[in-house]
Design an enzyme around this catalytic site. Structure first.
Site, PDB file in Angstrom:
ATOM      1  N   GLN A 180       0.801  -1.221   0.000  1.00  0.00           N
ATOM      2  CA  GLN A 180       0.000   0.000   0.000  1.00  0.00           C
ATOM      3  C   GLN A 180       0.838   1.278   0.000  1.00  0.00           C
ATOM      4  OE1 GLN A 180      -2.691  -1.813   3.213  1.00  0.00           O
ATOM      5  NE2 GLN A 180      -4.075  -0.473   2.114  1.00  0.00           N
ATOM      6  N   HIS A 189       0.771  -9.459   4.709  1.00  0.00           N
ATOM      7  CA  HIS A 189      -0.323  -8.476   4.638  1.00  0.00           C
ATOM      8  C   HIS A 189      -0.838  -8.462   3.202  1.00  0.00           C
ATOM      9  CE1 HIS A 189      -2.084  -4.558   6.399  1.00  0.00           C
ATOM     10  NE2 HIS A 189      -2.707  -4.779   5.248  1.00  0.00           N
ATOM     11  N   ASN A 199      -1.873 -10.595   8.817  1.00  0.00           N
ATOM     12  CA  ASN A 199      -2.845  -9.521   8.938  1.00  0.00           C
ATOM     13  C   ASN A 199      -4.173  -9.974   8.340  1.00  0.00           C
ATOM     14  OD1 ASN A 199      -3.710  -6.618   9.253  1.00  0.00           O
ATOM     15  ND2 ASN A 199      -4.104  -6.956   7.079  1.00  0.00           N
ATOM     16  N   GLU A 200      -5.229  -9.914   9.114  1.00  0.00           N
ATOM     17  CA  GLU A 200      -6.599 -10.148   8.647  1.00  0.00           C
ATOM     18  C   GLU A 200      -6.713 -11.366   7.722  1.00  0.00           C
ATOM     19  OE1 GLU A 200      -8.406  -6.664   6.968  1.00  0.00           O
ATOM     20  OE2 GLU A 200      -7.809  -5.382   8.632  1.00  0.00           O
TER      21      GLU A 200
HETATM   22  O1  IFM Z   1      -6.220  -0.755   4.085  1.00  0.00           O
HETATM   23  C1  IFM Z   1      -6.741  -1.832   4.803  1.00  0.00           C
HETATM   24  C2  IFM Z   1      -5.612  -2.667   5.362  1.00  0.00           C
HETATM   25  O2  IFM Z   1      -4.773  -3.162   4.366  1.00  0.00           O
HETATM   26  C3  IFM Z   1      -6.169  -3.836   6.137  1.00  0.00           C
HETATM   27  N1  IFM Z   1      -7.156  -3.399   7.097  1.00  0.00           N
HETATM   28  C4  IFM Z   1      -8.211  -2.538   6.641  1.00  0.00           C
HETATM   29  C5  IFM Z   1      -7.607  -1.338   5.941  1.00  0.00           C
HETATM   30  C6  IFM Z   1      -8.717  -0.385   5.486  1.00  0.00           C
HETATM   31  O3  IFM Z   1      -9.593  -1.019   4.616  1.00  0.00           O
END
Ligand code: IFM
Length: 412
Positions: free
Chosen positions: A21, A111, A155-156
């Protein structure tokens, strides 16, 4: 009142980013992807070249922690390959700049992006991803054991597995592959456990803390009588929350984590099977009509945050880091109100006895928001993407957060 709002003295007040990102110049499954706004991640915020300047901004913000990813594809060109020393040295330098600024790093290993050789072999559906990831975790943690003690493996995981295989939002853009979703979660949970063991093999300067970041969305029916929406909400809760936490933290897996990372943005209420959130293309005016408060992405629900923290504390008894919270909006007053409301909930939860050790604002910079490109403004610092020099500028939210980081209090 402010006297009652002190946070623990050693609390981490941080901010967060992820490599794809912000860094630019990544070679992974996102490199050739063109987002809805025509944007791509090839340069992003050019954090890859400008990390020193970004650390200076962090120092100005007054944060004492930074949750950052290390891009796997930069470090290994093949399974079990030695780490690329040039790329490693760049990350080591970034960590040294953080240390010089008294900023504690939390490193994220995965991520939403993979080395091309993982993607080519079928990604996380292929069990071969597990030993490869564990090898990466082992080598990287051995290389950084003097500098990093906070390790966030995944992450997530459910955002990743659902957007890749259920909802068609992330490469390879597949839909409704429930078995694939399930398999990816199971593989990642097992990889987390094995990576955690590998990380602990090192002799660290400070005992390592290891965990995942679970994003939490609560699901509900918008209309009380709509039994079908209640049913879908229950199924969604099971698939995206309960199943995932059971896989990562249930039974023997519980030993793998010393903390639980929580990414909290809000809730999704369903109306005739449709989630009433901007990311589901529900127009802002419609949400307003229905009395739903949202940023440009999700419905906001600060009171749900406090409840969730108490629930996690009770259920898992693990220390918690808020690994992400933030709002995307060009209305800075809205973002400030939103942050303030969530910090008040956080403060109340801590006072209630919940062991929360840090808060990482998402995000340091406006950045590449995956399938949405550059339209979602999450930054404490804005970035002017129309200018090739990508100038950063402090936002009013950044100023507000700076006040909190400096005084260790939150404004009501
Ligand atoms: O930008 C994302 C991130 O990569 C992961 N968590 C949520 C954020 C906002 O959507």
């Amino acid at each position: 009142m402010a006297g009652d709002l002190k946070f623990p003295a050693n609390f981490l007040w941080g901010t967060a980013t992820s490599p794809t990102q912000v860094e630019g110049h990544v070679v992974n499954e996102w490199t050739d992807y063109v987002a809805a706004d025509g944007g791509h991640c090839r340069v992003a915020c050019d954090h890859y070249h400008r990390y020193q300047e970004d650390v200076d901004w962090m120092a100005l913000l007054g944060v004492n922690a930074y949750r950052m990813g290390i891009e796997w594809s930069r470090l290994q060109s093949a399974p079990f390959a030695p780490l690329n020393q040039t790329e490693l040295a760049r990350y080591v330098h970034l960590l040294d700049c953080l240390k010089a600024a008294n900023i504690t790093p939390m490193v994220v290993l995965h991520h939403f992006s993979n080395p091309p050789w993982i993607t080519a072999a079928g990604g996380w559906l292929n069990p071969a991803a597990l030993p490869a990831f564990v090898d990466y975790a082992a080598k990287l943690s051995a290389a950084l054991k003097e500098r990093v003690y906070l390790w966030n493996t995944f992450n997530e995981p459910n955002t990743y597995a659902s957007l890749t295989y259920l909802l068609g939002g992330f490469p390879p853009f597949l839909k409704w592959r429930f078995l694939s979703y399930r398999k990816v979660i199971k593989h990642m949970a097992e990889a987390h456990a094995q990576a955690s063991r590998a990380i602990r093999q090192n002799k660290f300067a400070r005992a390592p803390e290891i965990g995942i970041a679970k994003n939490w969305t609560s699901f509900g029916a918008f209309q009380a009588f709509a039994l079908w929406d209640h049913l879908l909400a229950e199924i969604s809760h099971h698939a995206f929350n309960r199943f995932v936490l059971d896989e990562f933290l249930g039974g023997a897996q519980r030993e793998a984590s010393t903390f639980l990372g929580v990414n909290y943005y809000g809730r999704a209420r369903l109306n005739h099977f449709q989630a009433l959130v901007p990311t589901n293309n529900v127009p802002a005016e419609r949400l307003k009509e229905l009395g739903i408060v949202s940023d440009d992405m999700f419905e906001r629900h600060p009171t749900g945050f406090g409840k969730l923290l108490k629930k996690f504390h009770q259920r898992y008894g693990l220390p918690i880091y808020i690994t992400e919270h933030g709002a995307a909006s060009s209305d800075e007053d809205f973002r400030i109100r939103d942050l303030s409301a969530h910090l008040l909930e956080l403060h109340a939860a801590i006072n209630h006895g919940v062991d929360v050790r840090g808060f990482f604002y998402w995000s340091l910079l406006d950045n590449f928001e995956w399938q949405f490109g550059y339209t979602k403004k999450f930054g404490l610092l804005s970035v002017d993407f129309s200018d090739q020099k990508l100038p950063r500028k402090m936002t009013r939210v950044g100023e507000f957060y700076r006040g909190i980081c400096q005084s260790r209090e939150t404004a009501a």
